[in-house]
Design a protein around this motif. Structure first.
Motif, short mmCIF file in Angstrom:
data_model
loop_
_atom_site.label_atom_id
_atom_site.label_comp_id
_atom_site.label_asym_id
_atom_site.label_seq_id
_atom_site.Cartn_x
_atom_site.Cartn_y
_atom_site.Cartn_z
N CYS A 41 -36.74 55.37 -44.74
CA CYS A 41 -35.67 54.39 -44.54
C CYS A 41 -36.21 52.98 -44.73
O CYS A 41 -37.20 52.59 -44.09
N GLU B 197 -35.01 50.26 -43.78
CA GLU B 197 -34.78 49.39 -42.62
C GLU B 197 -35.68 49.70 -41.43
O GLU B 197 -36.30 48.81 -40.89
N CYS B 198 -35.74 50.98 -41.03
CA CYS B 198 -36.48 51.33 -39.80
C CYS B 198 -37.81 52.02 -40.06
O CYS B 198 -38.59 52.24 -39.15
N CYS C 232 -31.52 55.50 -43.51
CA CYS C 232 -31.10 56.61 -42.65
C CYS C 232 -29.65 56.35 -42.25
O CYS C 232 -29.13 55.25 -42.44
N CYS D 79 -29.14 53.32 -39.78
CA CYS D 79 -29.28 52.01 -40.42
C CYS D 79 -28.13 51.75 -41.39
O CYS D 79 -27.70 50.61 -41.57
ZN ZN Z 1 -33.31 53.69 -40.61
#
Ligand code: ZN
Ligand code: ADP
Ligand code: TMP
Ligand code: MG
Length: 184
Positions: A140, A142-143, A173, A176
């Protein structure tokens, strides 16, 4: 003996094309005949090769209509490989059925979902006929979790068919994806 159908799906950057190329290598090392195909529309890296984001590649016929696969087949192939199946018309499912009933193994890969989280029809159809569906994940964006299942478009233009790479899309994901959507 009939052939088998293996379908590799997942979001962008999940390693679909790399895995397809690994299967090509298995046939290639075994000195088996095969042909590879890709949609003409996918001109990101190269017209006449299937190319992964890490630059591994395999020579492929660029085609527009699934029927063109039948014209290129001589009958002595052990396998057929097709990348970016989401860009083909649903008729690709019938062409693939014909190949496997004629004893040819078919390996294909493509996106299961658009960036709007809608299924790509052709991929869904082909997944229903598959002997094996390999579902890949991306990291992912973002995370950082290895749970990326959806592609997210970072530019707002074009429709659900819009060729591109890091310039237009990230893989995220579900959590996110929801956060990014909410922030709009
Ligand atoms: Zn994520
Ligand atoms: P796909 O065809 O699914 O887009 P490729 O096989 O072409 O995937 O590329 C996969 C490669 O992309 C990985 O091996 C990795 O080196 C690279 N990559 C870039 N971004 C990511 C990400 N977010 N998650 C996983 N791999 C990524
Ligand atoms: P990739 O899965 O090998 O990274 O390639 C996916 C291709 O599909 C890439 O050219 C971008 C395109 N695409 C769309 O056309 N619509 C979409 O909704 C998404 C997520 C990608
Ligand atoms: Mg790919």
């Amino acid at each position: 003996k009939t052939g088998k159908l293996v379908v590799i799906v997942g979001p962008m950057y999940s390693g679909k094309t790399s895995e397809l190329i690994q299967f090509v290598e298995i046939y290639s090392l075994g000195k088996k005949k095969f042909k590879a195909f890709k949609p003409v529309i996918d001109d990101r890296y190269d017209d006449t090769h299937i190319v992964s984001h890490t630059n591994t590649k395999v020579k492929a016929f660029p085609i527009t209509n699934p029927e063109e696969i039948k014209n290129k087949i001589s009958g002595d192939e052990s396998a057929v490989f097709i990348d970016e199946i989401q860009f083909f018309s649903e008729n690709l499912a019938e062409v693939i059925q014909e190949l496997i009933f004629n004893g040819i193994d078919v390996y294909c890969s493509g996106l299961d979902l658009t960036y709007k989280n809608n299924p790509f029809k052709t991929t869904s159809l082909i997944m229903s006929y598959a002997d094996e569906v390999i579902k890949k994940k991306a990291v992912c964006h973002e995370c950082g979790e290895y749970a990326g299942t959806i592609s997210y478009k970072i530019v707002e233009n074009g429709g659900e068919i819009d060729v591109g790479g890091f310039d237009k899309y990230i893989a995220v994901c579900r959590n996110c994806y929801v956060k990014l959507k909410g922030g709009n």
